[in-house]
Design an enzyme around this catalytic site. Structure first.
Site, PDB file in Angstrom:
ATOM      1  N   TYR A  62       1.163  -0.748  -0.075  1.00  0.00           N
ATOM      2  CA  TYR A  62      -0.188  -0.118   0.259  1.00  0.00           C
ATOM      3  C   TYR A  62       0.857   1.401  -0.236  1.00  0.00           C
ATOM      4  CZ  TYR A  62      -3.994   2.845   1.690  1.00  0.00           C
ATOM      5  OH  TYR A  62      -4.615   4.120   1.739  1.00  0.00           O
ATOM      6  N   LYS A  87       0.724   4.342  -3.056  1.00  0.00           N
ATOM      7  CA  LYS A  87       0.826   5.481  -2.586  1.00  0.00           C
ATOM      8  C   LYS A  87       2.163   6.497  -3.109  1.00  0.00           C
ATOM      9  CE  LYS A  87      -3.580   5.082  -1.862  1.00  0.00           C
ATOM     10  NZ  LYS A  87      -4.906   5.644  -2.086  1.00  0.00           N
TER      11      LYS A  87
END
Ligand code: NAP
Length: 242
Positions: free
Chosen positions: A152, A156
């Protein structure tokens, strides 16, 4: 200034995306509401109650062809695409040593490639229009890294790099591209976290409260309304990262 414009929001059936769609509708924008699996009853009518049109479009942002078709449909239906909020995102948290290839790929495909797909197709229309605002949902995890979120955080951080590159490429035609890095916002995504993790998070937030979806929605509207901010990452996190 946003009145009568068209805003596309991905992953907008619930959570932050729904709040963002509603905030733009309240500003008078017609809304193209992308959803992935299900669209709960009442979402479209809640948006239409703001006096704007709402076009729901089901599909997966990780699919390059879907993103291309979505932009074509927006042009056909509304003529312009003025605001794009790339909100669709998932987590598949796991410690790095145990993370599967699938967990890594799913998160990169949705969060990073999905954002690329939408920026890629929407920006060609915005460049022709010589106007537009793109807002990508990043995360404080992409800025600082986070235990259990290698996939993740990488996605990002990638979104942040993509945002800054797009901002540089699109600026010459007056198109802006910025990212929002939310901290801990109360949604289904954070609801699944263990109580001790939530408590630990709260202790790390100087403002001593979890964020609400409206905190992110108002930041998105601000970035869309301001035509002299581009290439920035706006942390909306109660002071977690400063
Ligand atoms: P959420 O409640 O889980 O909502 C995410 C939405 O994205 C869902 O409607 C989901 O639809 C949709 N989605 C997932 N995969 C998709 C795909 N391939 N194509 C289109 N839509 C897809 O999460 P949230 O908390 O509102 O998060 C919204 C964004 O903010 C995400 O990008 C997230 O990473 C970011 N963010 C959230 C927090 C937080 O604390 N909540 C913090 C930092 C960043 P389905 O459920 O139908 O799959």
């Amino acid at each position: 200034m946003l009145n009568g414009k068209t805003a596309v929001v991905t992953g907008a059936a619930k959570g932050i995306g729904k709040a963002v769609a509603l905030a733009f509708a309240k500003k008078g924008c017609n809304i193209v509401l992308n959803y992935h699996s299900t669209l709960p009853d009442g979402v479209v009518s809640e948006i239409e109650a703001c006096g704007v049109k709402c076009l729901p479009v089901k599909g997966n942002v990780a699919d390059f062809g879907f993103a291309a078709q979505l932009v074509k449909d927006v042009k056909k239906e509304f003529g312009t695409l003025d605001v794009l909020v790339n909100n669709a995102g998932i987590t598949r948290d796991m410690l790095l040593m145990r993370m599967s290839e699938e967990q890594f790929d799913q998160v990169i495909n949705t969060n990073l490639k999905g954002t690329f797909n939408m920026v890629r197709h929407a920006s060609s229309l915005m460049l022709k229009q010589r106007s537009g605002a793109i807002i990508n949902m990043a995360s404080v995890s992409g800025v600082t890294g986070n235990i259990g979120q290698a996939n993740y955080a990488a996605s990002k951080a990638g979104v942040i790099g993509l945002t800054k590159s797009a901002a540089r490429e699109l600026a010459q035609r007056g198109v802006t591209c910025n990212a929002i890095a939310p901290g801990f916002i109360e949604t289904d995504m954070t609801d699944v976290l263990a109580e001790d993790i939530k408590k630990g998070m709260l202790e790390s937030i100087p403002l001593k409260r979890y964020g609400q979806v409206e905190d992110i929605a108002s930041a998105a509207v601000f970035l869309a309304e301001n035509t002299y901010i581009t290439g920035q990452v706006l942390n909306v996190d109660g002071g977690m990262v400063m």
